[in-house]
Design a protein around this motif. Structure first.
Motif, PDB file in Angstrom:
ATOM      1  N   SER A 125       0.846 -36.655 -11.689  1.00 48.01           N
ATOM      2  CA  SER A 125       1.523 -36.429 -10.574  1.00 48.01           C
ATOM      3  C   SER A 125       1.874 -37.791  -9.691  1.00 48.01           C
ATOM      4  CB  SER A 125       0.904 -35.356  -9.636  1.00 48.01           C
ATOM      5  OG  SER A 125      -0.480 -36.094  -9.099  1.00 48.01           O
ATOM      6  N   LEU A 126       0.874 -38.570  -9.651  1.00 51.15           N
ATOM      7  CA  LEU A 126       1.181 -39.948  -9.013  1.00 51.15           C
ATOM      8  C   LEU A 126       2.255 -40.914 -10.101  1.00 51.15           C
ATOM      9  CD1 LEU A 126      -2.170 -41.538  -7.687  1.00 51.15           C
ATOM     10  CD2 LEU A 126      -0.475 -40.005  -6.610  1.00 51.15           C
ATOM     11  N   TYR A 127       2.068 -40.642 -11.288  1.00 51.92           N
ATOM     12  CA  TYR A 127       3.199 -41.450 -12.056  1.00 51.92           C
ATOM     13  C   TYR A 127       4.627 -41.053 -11.694  1.00 51.92           C
ATOM     14  CZ  TYR A 127       4.991 -43.681 -16.182  1.00 51.92           C
ATOM     15  OH  TYR A 127       5.627 -44.495 -17.073  1.00 51.92           O
ATOM     16  N   ARG A 128       4.676 -39.707 -11.554  1.00 51.02           N
ATOM     17  CA  ARG A 128       6.079 -39.309 -11.399  1.00 51.02           C
ATOM     18  C   ARG A 128       6.497 -39.862 -10.193  1.00 51.02           C
ATOM     19  NH1 ARG A 128      10.816 -37.446 -13.323  1.00 51.02           N
ATOM     20  NH2 ARG A 128      11.750 -35.862 -11.922  1.00 51.02           N
ATOM     21  N   PHE A 129       5.967 -39.902  -9.158  1.00 54.28           N
ATOM     22  CA  PHE A 129       6.321 -40.358  -7.833  1.00 54.28           C
ATOM     23  C   PHE A 129       6.844 -41.992  -7.914  1.00 54.28           C
ATOM     24  CE2 PHE A 129       5.621 -43.151  -4.035  1.00 54.28           C
ATOM     25  CZ  PHE A 129       6.148 -42.502  -3.024  1.00 54.28           C
ATOM     26  N   ASN A 130       5.665 -42.880  -8.583  1.00 53.88           N
ATOM     27  CA  ASN A 130       5.887 -44.153  -8.789  1.00 53.88           C
ATOM     28  C   ASN A 130       7.029 -44.414  -9.745  1.00 53.88           C
ATOM     29  OD1 ASN A 130       3.702 -44.749  -7.398  1.00 53.88           O
ATOM     30  ND2 ASN A 130       3.191 -46.589  -8.847  1.00 53.88           N
ATOM     31  N   LYS A 131       7.483 -43.593 -10.589  1.00 53.34           N
ATOM     32  CA  LYS A 131       8.612 -43.838 -11.601  1.00 53.34           C
ATOM     33  C   LYS A 131       9.626 -43.793 -10.835  1.00 53.34           C
ATOM     34  CE  LYS A 131       8.917 -44.826 -15.262  1.00 53.34           C
ATOM     35  NZ  LYS A 131       9.018 -46.269 -15.962  1.00 53.34           N
ATOM     36  N   VAL A 132       9.973 -42.600  -9.915  1.00 56.54           N
ATOM     37  CA  VAL A 132      11.178 -42.121  -9.488  1.00 56.54           C
ATOM     38  C   VAL A 132      11.544 -43.291  -8.233  1.00 56.54           C
ATOM     39  CG1 VAL A 132      12.422 -40.467  -8.246  1.00 56.54           C
ATOM     40  CG2 VAL A 132      11.242 -39.797 -10.181  1.00 56.54           C
ATOM     41  N   ASP A 167      -8.082 -41.125 -25.829  1.00 52.87           N
ATOM     42  CA  ASP A 167      -7.374 -40.147 -24.852  1.00 52.87           C
ATOM     43  C   ASP A 167      -6.821 -40.853 -23.758  1.00 52.87           C
ATOM     44  OD1 ASP A 167      -8.147 -37.907 -26.099  1.00 52.87           O
ATOM     45  OD2 ASP A 167     -10.136 -37.658 -25.011  1.00 52.87           O
ATOM     46  N   ARG A 168      -6.541 -41.988 -23.667  1.00 54.68           N
ATOM     47  CA  ARG A 168      -6.063 -42.748 -22.481  1.00 54.68           C
ATOM     48  C   ARG A 168      -4.359 -42.774 -22.891  1.00 54.68           C
ATOM     49  NH1 ARG A 168     -10.270 -48.004 -22.463  1.00 54.68           N
ATOM     50  NH2 ARG A 168     -12.069 -46.508 -21.915  1.00 54.68           N
ATOM     51  N   TRP A 169      -3.911 -41.617 -22.188  1.00 57.82           N
ATOM     52  CA  TRP A 169      -2.281 -41.347 -22.581  1.00 57.82           C
ATOM     53  C   TRP A 169      -2.045 -40.339 -21.352  1.00 57.82           C
ATOM     54  CZ3 TRP A 169      -0.887 -36.353 -23.623  1.00 57.82           C
ATOM     55  CH2 TRP A 169      -1.872 -35.701 -24.347  1.00 57.82           C
ATOM     56  N   ILE A 170      -0.788 -40.135 -20.785  1.00 60.06           N
ATOM     57  CA  ILE A 170      -0.302 -39.122 -20.065  1.00 60.06           C
ATOM     58  C   ILE A 170       1.226 -38.882 -20.690  1.00 60.06           C
ATOM     59  CG2 ILE A 170      -1.586 -39.805 -18.004  1.00 60.06           C
ATOM     60  CD1 ILE A 170       1.067 -41.338 -17.073  1.00 60.06           C
ATOM     61  N   ILE A 171       1.735 -37.786 -20.068  1.00 62.22           N
ATOM     62  CA  ILE A 171       3.059 -37.651 -20.323  1.00 62.22           C
ATOM     63  C   ILE A 171       4.029 -37.860 -19.113  1.00 62.22           C
ATOM     64  CG2 ILE A 171       4.733 -35.894 -20.632  1.00 62.22           C
ATOM     65  CD1 ILE A 171       3.033 -36.301 -23.214  1.00 62.22           C
ATOM     66  N   GLY A 172       4.882 -38.863 -19.216  1.00 58.22           N
ATOM     67  CA  GLY A 172       5.821 -39.235 -18.226  1.00 58.22           C
ATOM     68  C   GLY A 172       7.002 -38.567 -18.186  1.00 58.22           C
ATOM     69  N   ARG A 173       7.366 -37.698 -17.095  1.00 54.73           N
ATOM     70  CA  ARG A 173       8.745 -36.912 -17.345  1.00 54.73           C
ATOM     71  C   ARG A 173       9.974 -37.838 -17.028  1.00 54.73           C
ATOM     72  NH1 ARG A 173       8.310 -32.133 -13.250  1.00 54.73           N
ATOM     73  NH2 ARG A 173      10.625 -31.716 -14.245  1.00 54.73           N
ATOM     74  N   LYS A 174      10.866 -37.422 -17.853  1.00 56.46           N
ATOM     75  CA  LYS A 174      12.391 -38.172 -17.433  1.00 56.46           C
ATOM     76  C   LYS A 174      12.775 -38.226 -16.053  1.00 56.46           C
ATOM     77  CE  LYS A 174      15.549 -34.451 -18.157  1.00 56.46           C
ATOM     78  NZ  LYS A 174      16.724 -33.879 -18.920  1.00 56.46           N
ATOM     79  N   VAL A 175      13.215 -39.429 -15.441  1.00 55.88           N
ATOM     80  CA  VAL A 175      13.568 -39.793 -14.162  1.00 55.88           C
ATOM     81  C   VAL A 175      15.229 -39.787 -14.154  1.00 55.88           C
ATOM     82  CG1 VAL A 175      11.614 -40.892 -13.672  1.00 55.88           C
ATOM     83  CG2 VAL A 175      13.478 -42.127 -14.740  1.00 55.88           C
ATOM     84  N   SER A 176      15.980 -39.724 -15.451  1.00 52.53           N
ATOM     85  CA  SER A 176      17.310 -39.490 -15.165  1.00 52.53           C
ATOM     86  C   SER A 176      17.771 -38.772 -16.546  1.00 52.53           C
ATOM     87  CB  SER A 176      17.905 -40.976 -15.395  1.00 52.53           C
ATOM     88  OG  SER A 176      17.779 -41.763 -16.251  1.00 52.53           O
ATOM     89  N   ASP A 177      19.196 -38.293 -16.355  1.00 53.11           N
ATOM     90  CA  ASP A 177      19.593 -37.708 -17.743  1.00 53.11           C
ATOM     91  C   ASP A 177      19.618 -38.287 -18.886  1.00 53.11           C
ATOM     92  OD1 ASP A 177      20.367 -35.670 -15.510  1.00 53.11           O
ATOM     93  OD2 ASP A 177      22.267 -36.187 -15.238  1.00 53.11           O
ATOM     94  N   GLY A 178      19.561 -39.509 -18.997  1.00 51.66           N
ATOM     95  CA  GLY A 178      19.687 -40.164 -20.272  1.00 51.66           C
ATOM     96  C   GLY A 178      18.458 -40.360 -20.825  1.00 51.66           C
ATOM     97  N   ASP A 179      17.330 -39.966 -19.836  1.00 51.35           N
ATOM     98  CA  ASP A 179      15.992 -40.261 -20.481  1.00 51.35           C
ATOM     99  C   ASP A 179      15.160 -38.788 -21.184  1.00 51.35           C
ATOM    100  OD1 ASP A 179      15.837 -42.814 -19.302  1.00 51.35           O
ATOM    101  OD2 ASP A 179      15.073 -42.159 -17.502  1.00 51.35           O
ATOM    102  N   ALA A 180      14.203 -39.088 -21.571  1.00 46.13           N
ATOM    103  CA  ALA A 180      13.425 -38.225 -22.144  1.00 46.13           C
ATOM    104  C   ALA A 180      11.830 -38.059 -21.647  1.00 46.13           C
ATOM    105  CB  ALA A 180      13.537 -37.820 -23.691  1.00 46.13           C
ATOM    106  N   ASP A 181      11.337 -37.029 -21.918  1.00 43.83           N
ATOM    107  CA  ASP A 181       9.908 -37.103 -21.505  1.00 43.83           C
ATOM    108  C   ASP A 181       9.053 -37.968 -22.553  1.00 43.83           C
ATOM    109  OD1 ASP A 181      10.430 -35.355 -19.534  1.00 43.83           O
ATOM    110  OD2 ASP A 181       9.458 -33.621 -20.451  1.00 43.83           O
ATOM    111  N   ALA A 182       8.093 -38.788 -22.193  1.00 47.60           N
ATOM    112  CA  ALA A 182       7.547 -39.649 -23.051  1.00 47.60           C
ATOM    113  C   ALA A 182       6.033 -39.727 -23.003  1.00 47.60           C
ATOM    114  CB  ALA A 182       8.308 -40.877 -22.991  1.00 47.60           C
ATOM    115  N   VAL A 183       5.229 -40.298 -24.130  1.00 53.72           N
ATOM    116  CA  VAL A 183       4.005 -40.243 -23.784  1.00 53.72           C
ATOM    117  C   VAL A 183       3.663 -41.805 -23.258  1.00 53.72           C
ATOM    118  CG1 VAL A 183       1.784 -40.752 -25.173  1.00 53.72           C
ATOM    119  CG2 VAL A 183       3.138 -38.998 -25.903  1.00 53.72           C
TER     120      VAL A 183
END
Length: 251
Positions: free
Chosen positions: A172-179, A216-232
């Protein structure tokens, strides 16, 4: 004639056979006159008659608890309001939960949002708060708008943390920081205060993810623009992003 109609209407509300209906109708009557405290008292009396009148699981029961929810929320009786929601059938909780969460954010009662035990409704509440953050990020024009969006994501973080969803909390925090980071060069985002917010978020994320087992040190980062994709996103990648942010002198 109009006066007589009003009297007839009032009498028809009161002269009923069911004790539950009697108190419920009184609640409606007092609510219409804006005597909300008295209306709540009568609605609570109506709820006491549900078992006696064999109305468990009926629409009448839903109406009674929805009225208690509405009146209690209007009066700032948040715990009572939430208790009324929990008495409703699962299918009838969606709208009251939305009203409840919106009201708590509106009144700045964020501690209550995190405090309550949502049980089977947790995903519904989590999705709502996260969506409110997403909507806020799409309409940012001032630093105040950024802070409002941050409020939703931080509450989402805290709620997930409380429920033991540590990976989801970081996401949730990563989403904010990326956008926000994507638009950092824009005038709205370029400030020492905004940079400090992003820096602190990264540090919180790194501290939490490094408490995981190494594999286990990973998260899913949701895409921030149309050209992106969700990524580990690994903890190493998260630290790399943080250091890049530092090296570019963004705070």
């Amino acid at each position: 004639k109009a006066s007589l109609e009003s009297i007839r209407s009032t009498i028809s509300l009161i002269l009923v056979d069911s004790e539950m209906d009697y108190f419920f109708n009184l609640a409606l009557l007092f609510e219409s006159k804006k005597f909300y405290l008295q209306a709540l008292s009568f609605a609570l009396e109506s709820s006491k008659s549900i078992i006696k009148t064999k109305n468990i699981g009926t629409e009448k029961e839903s109406d009674v608890f929805y009225k208690i929810f509405e009146l209690a929320l209007n009066l700032g009786e948040y715990k009572m309001s939430f208790s009324a929601i929990k008495e409703m059938t699962h299918k009838n909780r969606d709208i009251p939960l939305r009203k409840f969460v919106y009201k708590l954010f509106q009144e700045g009662k964020l501690g209550y949002v995190i405090e309550f035990n949502y049980g089977e409704d947790l995903d519904r509440v989590d999705d709502l708060i996260y969506s409110m953050g997403e909507e806020s990020l799409q309409s940012i024009e001032t630093l105040g708008d950024v802070k409002l969006a941050l409020k939703y994501y931080r509450v989402c973080y805290s709620l997930r943390l409380k429920e033991g969803d540590f990976r989801g909390a970081i996401e949730s925090l990563y989403r904010f920081n990326k956008v926000v980071g994507l638009h950092y060069g824009d005038a709205v985002y370029t400030s020492e205060e905004m940079a400090e917010i992003l820096k602190n978020n990264y540090l919180v994320m790194l501290n939490l993810i490094n408490s995981f087992k190494e594999e286990d040190r990973w998260i899913i980062g949701r895409k921030v623009s149309d050209g992106d994709a969700d990524a580990v996103v690994s903890s190493a990648k998260l630290e790399e992003e943080y250091l890049t942010f530092v090296d570019k002198g963004k705070y």
